[in-house]
Scaffold this motif. Structure first.
Motif, PDB file in Angstrom:
ATOM      1  N   ARG A  20       5.419 -22.834  12.703  1.00 57.19           N
ATOM      2  CA  ARG A  20       6.240 -23.471  11.663  1.00 57.19           C
ATOM      3  C   ARG A  20       7.600 -22.769  11.589  1.00 57.19           C
ATOM      4  O   ARG A  20       7.975 -22.213  10.565  1.00 57.19           O
ATOM      5  CB  ARG A  20       5.551 -23.372  10.288  1.00 57.19           C
ATOM      6  CG  ARG A  20       4.283 -24.174  10.106  1.00 57.19           C
ATOM      7  CD  ARG A  20       4.564 -25.667   9.957  1.00 57.19           C
ATOM      8  NE  ARG A  20       5.551 -25.988   8.932  1.00 57.19           N
ATOM      9  CZ  ARG A  20       5.285 -26.133   7.632  1.00 57.19           C
ATOM     10  NH1 ARG A  20       4.048 -25.980   7.200  1.00 57.19           N
ATOM     11  NH2 ARG A  20       6.243 -26.431   6.769  1.00 57.19           N
ATOM     12  N   SER A  30       9.521 -11.808  -0.152  1.00 62.41           N
ATOM     13  CA  SER A  30       9.604 -10.442  -0.650  1.00 62.41           C
ATOM     14  C   SER A  30       9.992  -9.457   0.458  1.00 62.41           C
ATOM     15  O   SER A  30      10.896  -8.636   0.291  1.00 62.41           O
ATOM     16  CB  SER A  30       8.257 -10.067  -1.268  1.00 62.41           C
ATOM     17  OG  SER A  30       8.087  -8.695  -1.282  1.00 62.41           O
ATOM     18  N   SER A  37       0.837  -1.207   0.000  1.00 61.90           N
ATOM     19  CA  SER A  37       0.000   0.000   0.000  1.00 61.90           C
ATOM     20  C   SER A  37       0.866   1.248   0.000  1.00 61.90           C
ATOM     21  O   SER A  37       1.924   1.279   0.630  1.00 61.90           O
ATOM     22  CB  SER A  37      -0.869   0.046   1.259  1.00 61.90           C
ATOM     23  OG  SER A  37      -1.685  -1.088   1.296  1.00 61.90           O
ATOM     24  N   THR A  79      -0.723   1.246   6.979  1.00 64.39           N
ATOM     25  CA  THR A  79      -0.172   1.957   5.808  1.00 64.39           C
ATOM     26  C   THR A  79      -1.238   2.680   4.973  1.00 64.39           C
ATOM     27  O   THR A  79      -1.070   3.865   4.682  1.00 64.39           O
ATOM     28  CB  THR A  79       0.699   1.023   4.927  1.00 64.39           C
ATOM     29  OG1 THR A  79      -0.027  -0.166   4.659  1.00 64.39           O
ATOM     30  CG2 THR A  79       2.021   0.710   5.591  1.00 64.39           C
ATOM     31  N   PRO A  91      10.612 -21.192   5.539  1.00 68.67           N
ATOM     32  CA  PRO A  91      11.421 -20.026   5.153  1.00 68.67           C
ATOM     33  C   PRO A  91      10.683 -18.727   5.475  1.00 68.67           C
ATOM     34  O   PRO A  91       9.464 -18.662   5.336  1.00 68.67           O
ATOM     35  CB  PRO A  91      11.583 -20.197   3.633  1.00 68.67           C
ATOM     36  CG  PRO A  91      10.500 -21.136   3.211  1.00 68.67           C
ATOM     37  CD  PRO A  91      10.132 -21.975   4.394  1.00 68.67           C
ATOM     38  N   PRO A  92      11.395 -17.696   5.924  1.00 70.10           N
ATOM     39  CA  PRO A  92      10.709 -16.422   6.196  1.00 70.10           C
ATOM     40  C   PRO A  92      10.171 -15.798   4.904  1.00 70.10           C
ATOM     41  O   PRO A  92      10.534 -16.231   3.809  1.00 70.10           O
ATOM     42  CB  PRO A  92      11.805 -15.546   6.803  1.00 70.10           C
ATOM     43  CG  PRO A  92      13.094 -16.195   6.455  1.00 70.10           C
ATOM     44  CD  PRO A  92      12.826 -17.641   6.155  1.00 70.10           C
ATOM     45  N   GLY A  93       9.295 -14.816   5.045  1.00 66.82           N
ATOM     46  CA  GLY A  93       8.662 -14.187   3.877  1.00 66.82           C
ATOM     47  C   GLY A  93       9.687 -13.750   2.832  1.00 66.82           C
ATOM     48  O   GLY A  93      10.651 -13.057   3.162  1.00 66.82           O
ATOM     49  N   SER A 153      -7.696  -6.817   3.301  1.00 66.11           N
ATOM     50  CA  SER A 153      -6.912  -7.790   4.027  1.00 66.11           C
ATOM     51  C   SER A 153      -5.591  -7.964   3.293  1.00 66.11           C
ATOM     52  O   SER A 153      -5.579  -8.127   2.086  1.00 66.11           O
ATOM     53  CB  SER A 153      -7.697  -9.092   4.070  1.00 66.11           C
ATOM     54  OG  SER A 153      -6.986 -10.046   4.775  1.00 66.11           O
ATOM     55  N   CYS A 207      -2.148  -9.296  -5.273  1.00 63.31           N
ATOM     56  CA  CYS A 207      -3.122  -8.379  -4.674  1.00 63.31           C
ATOM     57  C   CYS A 207      -4.344  -9.071  -4.089  1.00 63.31           C
ATOM     58  O   CYS A 207      -4.992  -8.551  -3.214  1.00 63.31           O
ATOM     59  CB  CYS A 207      -3.595  -7.402  -5.737  1.00 63.31           C
ATOM     60  SG  CYS A 207      -4.514  -8.209  -7.063  1.00 63.31           S
TER      61      CYS A 207
HETATM   62  C1  LIG Z   1      -3.424  -5.075  -1.250  1.00 61.67           C
HETATM   63  C2  LIG Z   1      -2.261  -5.419  -0.364  1.00 61.67           C
HETATM   64  C3  LIG Z   1      -1.551  -4.402   0.252  1.00 61.67           C
HETATM   65  C4  LIG Z   1      -0.476  -4.715   1.086  1.00 61.67           C
HETATM   66  N1  LIG Z   1       0.209  -3.696   1.705  1.00 61.67           N
HETATM   67  C5  LIG Z   1       1.242  -3.987   2.522  1.00 61.67           C
HETATM   68  C6  LIG Z   1       1.983  -2.957   3.167  1.00 61.67           C
HETATM   69  O1  LIG Z   1       1.684  -1.767   3.031  1.00 61.67           O
HETATM   70  N2  LIG Z   1       3.044  -3.318   3.935  1.00 61.67           N
HETATM   71  C7  LIG Z   1       3.412  -4.624   4.129  1.00 61.67           C
HETATM   72  O2  LIG Z   1       4.391  -4.888   4.831  1.00 61.67           O
HETATM   73  N3  LIG Z   1       2.702  -5.627   3.546  1.00 61.67           N
HETATM   74  C8  LIG Z   1       1.653  -5.343   2.735  1.00 61.67           C
HETATM   75  N4  LIG Z   1       0.982  -6.358   2.110  1.00 61.67           N
HETATM   76  C9  LIG Z   1       1.445  -7.748   2.288  1.00 61.67           C
HETATM   77  C10 LIG Z   1       2.530  -8.063   1.251  1.00 61.67           C
HETATM   78  O3  LIG Z   1       1.982  -7.992  -0.054  1.00 61.67           O
HETATM   79  C11 LIG Z   1       3.104  -9.477   1.398  1.00 61.67           C
HETATM   80  O4  LIG Z   1       2.059 -10.407   1.442  1.00 61.67           O
HETATM   81  C12 LIG Z   1       3.953  -9.600   2.653  1.00 61.67           C
HETATM   82  O5  LIG Z   1       5.068  -8.721   2.581  1.00 61.67           O
HETATM   83  C13 LIG Z   1       4.467 -11.052   2.793  1.00 61.67           C
HETATM   84  O6  LIG Z   1       5.100 -11.392   1.607  1.00 61.67           O
HETATM   85  P1  LIG Z   1       6.481 -12.219   1.627  1.00 61.67           P
HETATM   86  O7  LIG Z   1       6.853 -12.519   0.218  1.00 61.67           O
HETATM   87  O8  LIG Z   1       7.483 -11.548   2.484  1.00 61.67           O
HETATM   88  O9  LIG Z   1       6.068 -13.547   2.363  1.00 61.67           O
HETATM   89  P2  LIG Z   1       5.739 -14.972   1.662  1.00 61.67           P
HETATM   90  O10 LIG Z   1       6.986 -15.543   1.051  1.00 61.67           O
HETATM   91  O11 LIG Z   1       4.559 -14.802   0.809  1.00 61.67           O
HETATM   92  O12 LIG Z   1       5.397 -15.846   2.960  1.00 61.67           O
HETATM   93  C14 LIG Z   1       4.281 -15.519   3.766  1.00 61.67           C
HETATM   94  C15 LIG Z   1       4.352 -16.351   5.041  1.00 61.67           C
HETATM   95  O13 LIG Z   1       4.328 -17.737   4.712  1.00 61.67           O
HETATM   96  C16 LIG Z   1       5.365 -18.394   5.407  1.00 61.67           C
HETATM   97  N5  LIG Z   1       5.794 -19.596   4.669  1.00 61.67           N
HETATM   98  C17 LIG Z   1       6.573 -19.660   3.574  1.00 61.67           C
HETATM   99  N6  LIG Z   1       6.708 -20.932   3.179  1.00 61.67           N
HETATM  100  C18 LIG Z   1       6.008 -21.695   4.048  1.00 61.67           C
HETATM  101  C19 LIG Z   1       5.763 -23.062   4.193  1.00 61.67           C
HETATM  102  N7  LIG Z   1       6.289 -23.955   3.355  1.00 61.67           N
HETATM  103  N8  LIG Z   1       4.970 -23.472   5.212  1.00 61.67           N
HETATM  104  C20 LIG Z   1       4.426 -22.601   6.077  1.00 61.67           C
HETATM  105  N9  LIG Z   1       4.634 -21.279   6.003  1.00 61.67           N
HETATM  106  C21 LIG Z   1       5.406 -20.841   4.996  1.00 61.67           C
HETATM  107  C22 LIG Z   1       6.471 -17.384   5.550  1.00 61.67           C
HETATM  108  O14 LIG Z   1       7.357 -17.717   6.601  1.00 61.67           O
HETATM  109  C23 LIG Z   1       5.642 -16.143   5.855  1.00 61.67           C
HETATM  110  O15 LIG Z   1       5.306 -16.108   7.226  1.00 61.67           O
HETATM  111  C24 LIG Z   1      -0.101  -6.067   1.281  1.00 61.67           C
HETATM  112  C25 LIG Z   1      -0.831  -7.078   0.646  1.00 61.67           C
HETATM  113  C26 LIG Z   1      -1.893  -6.778  -0.169  1.00 61.67           C
HETATM  114  C27 LIG Z   1      -2.662  -7.884  -0.824  1.00 61.67           C
END
Ligand SMILES: Cc1cc2nc3c(=O)[nH]c(=O)nc-3n(C[C@H](O)[C@H](O)[C@H](O)COP(=O)(O)OP(=O)(O)OC[C@H]3O[C@@H](n4cnc5c(N)ncnc54)[C@H](O)[C@@H]3O)c2cc1C
Ligand code: FES
Length: 424
Positions: free
Chosen positions: A154, A162, A131, A205, A158-160, A322, A377
């Motif tokens: 869990r 992106s 956002s 945000t 792996p941590p998030g 969400s 999204c």
């Molecule tokens: C419209 C919209 C607006 C948004 N705005 C914001 C914003 O302003 N700021 C913000 O910070 N975010 C925002 N988000 C969220 C953002 O888009 C991401 O979803 C967020 O940063 C997580 O993405 P990531 O790639 O880091 O995590 P991902 O890689 O997608 O992982 C998500 C979670 O899954 C877990 N995971 C991964 N693999 C496994 C597995 N094998 N088993 C169990 N768990 C697992 C990871 O550890 C993590 O906890 C927004 C989302 C949307 C849809």
């Protein structure tokens, strides 16, 4: 001196007095707009270069239309926003140097990144949405990103991808690919009702964008911001929000700490202990019509949105977004009730799954059944869940914004009309 001469002198003095008064009035009228422009209505946020970015940069100026596809942006500035160091803002300036289109406060940007797959160590393309966290400006955009860790249950996951990529690798000077602002969650301007913003955690945000936009424009709308975090270490831009609260009589900041630190004092460092919930809203707000905007973690969304409806807030006055898996998709169209059971076949995954009306979308059905599909999204805007439809038909629950290639569908906003086969 004759009576006639005396009368002439008095008349001349009176005329002189009127002329002086008129001149003073004129000069005051000329100065007044300048005082309003520079003064009380402008949140003093800074441009990436550090200078005040207020002059001549208002959203009222003519602005270009949104671009299509991805555009290159350079990170001009990077700022850690919370004491815990988990949220970082990125200031993005367009590489082509052209003015930026305006956006509706509440909308988001879509990023295309190349990270590393944590298992195969191969390059992995990702699409994620963030956002916009400031008001529209012609020279830069800002997003604020929270580092996402592995789920507590869990820890081996792996941590998030992106968010950690942003925190660990995206530095000033880096170039990123970004789609134009989009999204259906934004400030409704047609009916200027008082508004209640509820931001939980990083869900603050879009609320920051709404607050900064309204106050910068000098809006007189009453604005309540309920900001729920564990404690002050997680609060983003707290001093900025507190300053706005002090400077604008129509803005009311309500910091709600669910686990305040020992040294934090209620009434000074924060307003409420506990989570943002319906009893808190009921006891704080006057009995009148408001527009409610809610964005936060799943438990907050699942309790507050239905809670508002039970409190008899009309659905036209409730707006929510969400950031995670869609549990509360608002269906613009009522879903068809199918008499016949429907089977969804995921070709590449070799899975046949009975369609359940409990799933809000094909994306949710896939995720719940462990079928690996990309998403961004979750609202039909970014196109990352686009999947080839091999057989059958789908229906959309809301108008898609993304361009859909022939023979494909967007899983995040569609449901099956009959038995379907998807390439995923
Ligand atoms: C419209 C919209 C607006 C948004 N705005 C914001 C914003 O302003 N700021 C913000 O910070 N975010 C925002 N988000 C969220 C953002 O888009 C991401 O979803 C967020 O940063 C997580 O993405 P990531 O790639 O880091 O995590 P991902 O890689 O997608 O992982 C998500 C979670 O899954 C877990 N995971 C991964 N693999 C496994 C597995 N094998 N088993 C169990 N768990 C697992 C990871 O550890 C993590 O906890 C927004 C989302 C949307 C849809
Ligand atoms: S996830 Fe963005 S269009 Fe479906």
């Amino acid at each position: 001196m004759t009576v006639g001469i005396l009368a002439s002198i008095i008349a001349a003095l009176l005329l002189l007095q009127i002329a002086v008064a008129a001149l003073v009035g004129l000069s005051r009228r000329k100065r007044r707009p300048a005082a309003i422009d520079v003064g009380q209505n402008s949140p003093q946020t800074q441009s990436p270069a550090g200078e005040s970015a207020l002059s001549g940069s208002g959203p009222q100026q003519a602005r270009p239309a949104a671009w299509t596809g991805f555009r290159e942006f350079r990170i001009a500035r990077r700022v850690v926003e919370d004491r815990a160091g988990t949220i970082c803002s990125y200031y993005l300036v367009p590489v082509d140097g052209l003015p930026l289109p305006a956006f509706k406060p509440g909308q988001y940007l879509t990023f295309r990144l190349t990270t590393e797959d944590p298992v195969t160590r191969q390059p992995k393309a990702l699409v994620r949405c963030y956002s916009l966290s400031d008001r529209p400006r012609p020279d830069y955009y800002r997003v604020s990103i929270k580092r996402v860790l592995a789920p507590a249950d869990r820890p081996e996951a792996p941590p998030g991808l992106s968010s950690n990529y942003f925190h660990d690798h995206v530095r000033e000077g880096n170039i990123l690919e970004v789609k134009a602002p989009s999204g259906h969650f934004y400030l409704m301007e047609e009916e200027p009702l008082p508004i209640v913003l509820v931001g939980g955690g990083i869900g603050i945000t879009p609320m920051l964008s709404i607050v900064n936009t309204l106050l910068e424009r000098g809006s007189r709308r009453e604005i309540w911001l309920f900001y729920g975090v564990r404690n002050g270490s997680e609060a983003v831009l707290k001093s900025h929000l507190q300053r706005l609260d002090r400077e604008h009589g129509n803005f009311h900041l309500q910091l709600c700490y669910s686990k305040p630190d020992k040294q934090e004092q209620a009434g000074i460092d924060y307003q409420h202990s506990g989570r943002v919930d319906i009893p808190l809203l009921r006891s704080t707000l006057k009995l009148m019509r408001y527009q409610f905007y809610v964005c936060g973690p799943k438990p907050m969304m699942e309790s507050l949105v239905p809670g508002l409806a039970s409190w008899r807030v009309e659905s036209r006055d409730i707006f929510y977004e969400s950031f995670g898996p869609a549990t509360l998709i608002r269906h613009e169209k009522p879903m068809s009730v199918n008499a016949e059971p429907i089977t969804v076949t995921f070709g590449q995954s070799d899975r046949r799954i009975a369609w359940s009306a409990k799933a809000a979308s094909l994306l949710e059905l896939a995720e719940e059944n462990g079928v690996d599909v990309a998403s961004g999204c979750r609202a039909g805007s970014c196109g990352s869940c686009q999947t080839r439809l091999i057989a059958g038909e789908v229906e959309y629950q809301q108008q898609p914004d993304a361009e859909i290639e022939p023979g494909h569908c967007l899983l995040c906003i569609s449901t099956p009309k009959c038995d379907i086969t998807l390439a995923a």
